[in-house]
Design a protein around this motif. Structure first.
Motif, PDB file in Angstrom:
ATOM      1  N   GLU A 138       0.841  -1.205   0.000  1.00  0.00           N
ATOM      2  CA  GLU A 138       0.000   0.000   0.000  1.00  0.00           C
ATOM      3  C   GLU A 138       0.875   1.252   0.000  1.00  0.00           C
ATOM      4  N   TYR A 139       0.602   2.137  -0.950  1.00  0.00           N
ATOM      5  CA  TYR A 139       1.358   3.381  -1.073  1.00  0.00           C
ATOM      6  C   TYR A 139       0.527   4.556  -0.562  1.00  0.00           C
ATOM      7  N   ASP A 140       1.201   5.609  -0.177  1.00  0.00           N
ATOM      8  CA  ASP A 140       0.529   6.844   0.233  1.00  0.00           C
ATOM      9  C   ASP A 140       0.048   7.560  -1.017  1.00  0.00           C
ATOM     10  N   GLU A 141      -1.262   7.603  -1.212  1.00  0.00           N
ATOM     11  CA  GLU A 141      -1.817   8.185  -2.434  1.00  0.00           C
ATOM     12  C   GLU A 141      -1.605   9.689  -2.527  1.00  0.00           C
ATOM     13  N   ASP A 142      -1.378  10.326  -1.366  1.00  0.00           N
ATOM     14  CA  ASP A 142      -1.192  11.778  -1.368  1.00  0.00           C
ATOM     15  C   ASP A 142       0.273  12.183  -1.456  1.00  0.00           C
ATOM     16  N   ASP A 143       1.155  11.203  -1.524  1.00  0.00           N
ATOM     17  CA  ASP A 143       2.591  11.483  -1.564  1.00  0.00           C
ATOM     18  C   ASP A 143       3.090  11.366  -3.000  1.00  0.00           C
ATOM     19  N   ALA A 144       3.707  12.416  -3.472  1.00  0.00           N
ATOM     20  CA  ALA A 144       4.215  12.425  -4.851  1.00  0.00           C
ATOM     21  C   ALA A 144       5.290  11.376  -5.050  1.00  0.00           C
ATOM     22  N   HIS A 145       6.009  11.037  -3.972  1.00  0.00           N
ATOM     23  CA  HIS A 145       7.080  10.030  -4.059  1.00  0.00           C
ATOM     24  C   HIS A 145       6.550   8.609  -3.849  1.00  0.00           C
ATOM     25  N   GLU A 146       5.222   8.491  -3.627  1.00  0.00           N
ATOM     26  CA  GLU A 146       4.578   7.193  -3.444  1.00  0.00           C
ATOM     27  C   GLU A 146       5.291   6.356  -2.379  1.00  0.00           C
ATOM     28  N   GLU A 147       5.374   6.917  -1.193  1.00  0.00           N
ATOM     29  CA  GLU A 147       6.001   6.193  -0.089  1.00  0.00           C
ATOM     30  C   GLU A 147       5.117   5.024   0.347  1.00  0.00           C
ATOM     31  N   ILE A 148       5.756   3.910   0.644  1.00  0.00           N
ATOM     32  CA  ILE A 148       5.025   2.734   1.108  1.00  0.00           C
ATOM     33  C   ILE A 148       4.595   2.958   2.558  1.00  0.00           C
ATOM     34  N   VAL A 149       3.309   2.751   2.842  1.00  0.00           N
ATOM     35  CA  VAL A 149       2.799   2.996   4.192  1.00  0.00           C
ATOM     36  C   VAL A 149       2.431   1.705   4.917  1.00  0.00           C
ATOM     37  N   LYS A 150       2.028   0.672   4.173  1.00  0.00           N
ATOM     38  CA  LYS A 150       1.647  -0.590   4.809  1.00  0.00           C
ATOM     39  C   LYS A 150       1.967  -1.755   3.888  1.00  0.00           C
ATOM     40  N   LEU A 151       2.284  -2.871   4.529  1.00  0.00           N
ATOM     41  CA  LEU A 151       2.442  -4.131   3.821  1.00  0.00           C
ATOM     42  C   LEU A 151       1.353  -5.072   4.318  1.00  0.00           C
ATOM     43  N   TRP A 152       0.604  -5.657   3.401  1.00  0.00           N
ATOM     44  CA  TRP A 152      -0.503  -6.534   3.764  1.00  0.00           C
ATOM     45  C   TRP A 152      -0.074  -7.979   3.570  1.00  0.00           C
ATOM     46  N   ILE A 153      -0.100  -8.742   4.678  1.00  0.00           N
ATOM     47  CA  ILE A 153       0.429 -10.100   4.699  1.00  0.00           C
ATOM     48  C   ILE A 153      -0.663 -11.074   5.135  1.00  0.00           C
ATOM     49  N   LYS A 154      -0.722 -12.208   4.470  1.00  0.00           N
ATOM     50  CA  LYS A 154      -1.628 -13.274   4.878  1.00  0.00           C
ATOM     51  C   LYS A 154      -0.814 -14.324   5.623  1.00  0.00           C
ATOM     52  N   PHE A 155      -1.090 -14.464   6.932  1.00  0.00           N
ATOM     53  CA  PHE A 155      -0.354 -15.416   7.753  1.00  0.00           C
ATOM     54  C   PHE A 155      -0.990 -16.797   7.659  1.00  0.00           C
ATOM     55  N   ASP A 156      -0.176 -17.810   7.945  1.00  0.00           N
ATOM     56  CA  ASP A 156      -0.649 -19.194   7.834  1.00  0.00           C
ATOM     57  C   ASP A 156      -1.743 -19.500   8.851  1.00  0.00           C
ATOM     58  N   SER A 157      -1.640 -18.903  10.033  1.00  0.00           N
ATOM     59  CA  SER A 157      -2.609 -19.155  11.103  1.00  0.00           C
ATOM     60  C   SER A 157      -3.566 -17.978  11.246  1.00  0.00           C
ATOM     61  N   ASP A 158      -4.857 -18.299  11.414  1.00  0.00           N
ATOM     62  CA  ASP A 158      -5.859 -17.242  11.578  1.00  0.00           C
ATOM     63  C   ASP A 158      -5.700 -16.495  12.901  1.00  0.00           C
ATOM     64  N   THR A 159      -5.015 -17.109  13.863  1.00  0.00           N
ATOM     65  CA  THR A 159      -4.857 -16.471  15.171  1.00  0.00           C
ATOM     66  C   THR A 159      -3.807 -15.370  15.153  1.00  0.00           C
ATOM     67  N   ILE A 160      -2.926 -15.377  14.160  1.00  0.00           N
ATOM     68  CA  ILE A 160      -1.890 -14.350  14.071  1.00  0.00           C
ATOM     69  C   ILE A 160      -2.488 -13.072  13.494  1.00  0.00           C
ATOM     70  N   GLY A 161      -2.489 -11.994  14.273  1.00  0.00           N
ATOM     71  CA  GLY A 161      -2.994 -10.708  13.802  1.00  0.00           C
ATOM     72  C   GLY A 161      -4.499 -10.592  13.777  1.00  0.00           C
ATOM     73  N   ALA A 162      -5.210 -11.475  14.501  1.00  0.00           N
ATOM     74  CA  ALA A 162      -6.674 -11.462  14.455  1.00  0.00           C
ATOM     75  C   ALA A 162      -7.250 -10.143  14.959  1.00  0.00           C
ATOM     76  N   VAL A 163      -6.717  -9.625  16.061  1.00  0.00           N
ATOM     77  CA  VAL A 163      -7.213  -8.357  16.623  1.00  0.00           C
ATOM     78  C   VAL A 163      -6.914  -7.200  15.687  1.00  0.00           C
ATOM     79  N   LEU A 164      -5.709  -7.176  15.129  1.00  0.00           N
ATOM     80  CA  LEU A 164      -5.332  -6.094  14.218  1.00  0.00           C
ATOM     81  C   LEU A 164      -6.206  -6.123  12.966  1.00  0.00           C
ATOM     82  N   ARG A 165      -6.564  -7.313  12.474  1.00  0.00           N
ATOM     83  CA  ARG A 165      -7.433  -7.395  11.294  1.00  0.00           C
ATOM     84  C   ARG A 165      -8.824  -6.838  11.601  1.00  0.00           C
TER      85      ARG A 165
END
Length: 437
Positions: free
Chosen positions: A45-72
């Protein structure tokens, strides 16, 4: 400098969609986002308002559903704002910072994503990971434990490839090692298997899975639903019951809280009472939706005390389907500073009119009277003789951390088998009821 010297943040990360990456620092231990968690990079995910298109987030699918459940769960509004791009089972990873001491007088800060490529991994770093394909650098001198961990990372034999520097293709660990260390380990594993301690969650899950067509109800004092809705939505037991009967929601009648996976049927709370309130939620996958039911109250003209009874507690009801039979579920919360006499008037005003019906009824909630004490057994007798309700829950089992039995379930014309569960966020223990005709 090594990654360990830079707060476990690498100098550079090469990003390739579809490749595995490993978290290098403990982002959130309780949520499973810890050093060593491995998942597949799905989106940058890039910053749409940034002319340099800085990366703001990386979206990862973990093997276990319990990893990152609250954050999702917290990120769902962002996911829904980008339909067709982001998926609900992807977890966002943001940059983190670390202070680095270069010398006694020079310090700097590194800001980087806490991940590294997980394509080449040591066996120790692969522990906990699961992959569809692996290439394993095999050697006959490796310990049996190391070989087991390495080979067990792959999901099938079709995805397992062995290689080595000598180009030798004989497998030397097939029969297992007979070293003293391994013999001791096998003996200990056998001992543990023979004396396996089943967790309370496993016991409750077995009860629910064997309940058949019966209805599963969880009675629970949440001590603020606003604060603990996420705790409920991420608990594997609470999210698998058919109906939730919640007390001490602390929610005014105009305030609604969503519990992911559930539909709110009805809620109620007295005006001016803070630590009060009740609600009934139903799992949203149940085809027959419960409907709110208006309590048929006994007229206050019979006794002036009945007119004061509404200040004692909260009550609401819903009509649910139990094994194809329409059943009335009544959720109750009575204030702890009430006297036994006031409790009886409150229950008489709200339940007396139902003594005339043959409809199956379940009354459950926090009655705030300790029925494990001998002096309070007359309350149970009152419910049976005066209102024709049988106590289904065990009065000898504590439902609070203080050892008291305050959370009760009563039934009429229907059976309920009750079993206690646990919740780290409440003083009260949730109580599972398997309800059947």
């Amino acid at each position: 400098m090594s990654v360990a010297e830079t707060g476990c943040l690498p100098y550079m990360v090469r990003l390739v969609l579809g490749m595995p990456y490993m978290v290098t620092t403990n982002v959130d231990v309780e949520d499973g986002l810890v050093n060593g968690a491995i998942g597949e990079l799905k989106y940058v995910e890039y910053d749409e308002d940034d002319a340099h298109e800085e990366i703001v987030k990386l979206w990862i699918k973990f093997d276990s559903d319990t990893i990152g459940a609250v954050l999702r769960l917290k990120s769902r509004p962002l996911v829904y704002s980008k339909p067709g791009i982001l998926q609900p089972d992807w977890t966002p990873i943001s940059r983190r910072s670390a202070n680095i001491k270069l010398s006694s007088s020079i310090k700097c800060k590194r800001i980087q994503f806490p991940i590294v490529s997980a394509s080449p991994l040591t066996v120790h770093n692969s522990l906990g990971g699961t992959f569809s394909e692996i290439v394993y650098d095999y050697d006959k001198s490796q310990d049996q434990q190391l070989v087991y961990v390495g080979l067990s990372r792959v999901t099938s034999l079709d995805g397992l490839y062995l290689t080595n520097s000598a180009n030798a293709f004989m497998f030397h660990h097939a029969r297992g090692s007979k070293s003293p260390k391994m013999l001791e380990l096998r003996s200990e594993l056998q001992r543990l298997d023979n004396h396996r301690l089943r967790t309370l969650a496993e016991q409750i899950m077995d009860v629910m899975q064997n309940s058949g067509c019966a209805c599963t109800l969880m009675t629970m004092n949440v001590q603020s639903l606003q604060a603990h809705s996420l705790d409920i939505a991420t608990d594997r037991i609470l999210t698998n019951v058919d109906v939730l009967a919640l007390s001490e929601t602390w929610l005014d009648n105009g305030t609604f809280v969503e519990i992911v996976g559930f539909k709110r049927i009805i809620q109620s709370k007295r005006v001016g009472a803070r630590a009060a309130g009740i609600a009934i939620y139903q799992k949203d996958t149940i085809p027959t939706i419960a409907i709110p039911h208006t309590i048929d109250k006994l007229s206050a003209s019979y006794d002036e005390q009945l007119g004061l009874a509404d200040d004692v507690g909260d009550i609401c009801a819903a009509e649910i389907i139990v094994m194809d039979i329409r059943t009335l579920l009544i959720s109750v919360y009575i204030s702890p500073d009430s006297t036994t006499k006031q409790r009886k008037y409150f229950l008489t005003r709200n339940l007396m009119m139902y003594t005339r019906t043959d409809m199956p009824i379940v009354v459950t909630g926090d009655f705030n009277i300790d029925v494990s004490k001998p002096e309070n057994t007359d309350f149970v007798d009152f419910m049976k003789r005066g209102l024709k309700f049988d106590l289904a829950s065990d009065p000898t089992q504590a439902t609070t951390l203080g050892g008291t039995c305050l959370d009760l379930t009563f039934t009429r014309n229907i059976r309920a088998t009750c079993k206690r569960y646990c919740a780290y966020f409440s003083y009260h223990r949730p109580m599972l009821s398997v309800i059947e005709i």
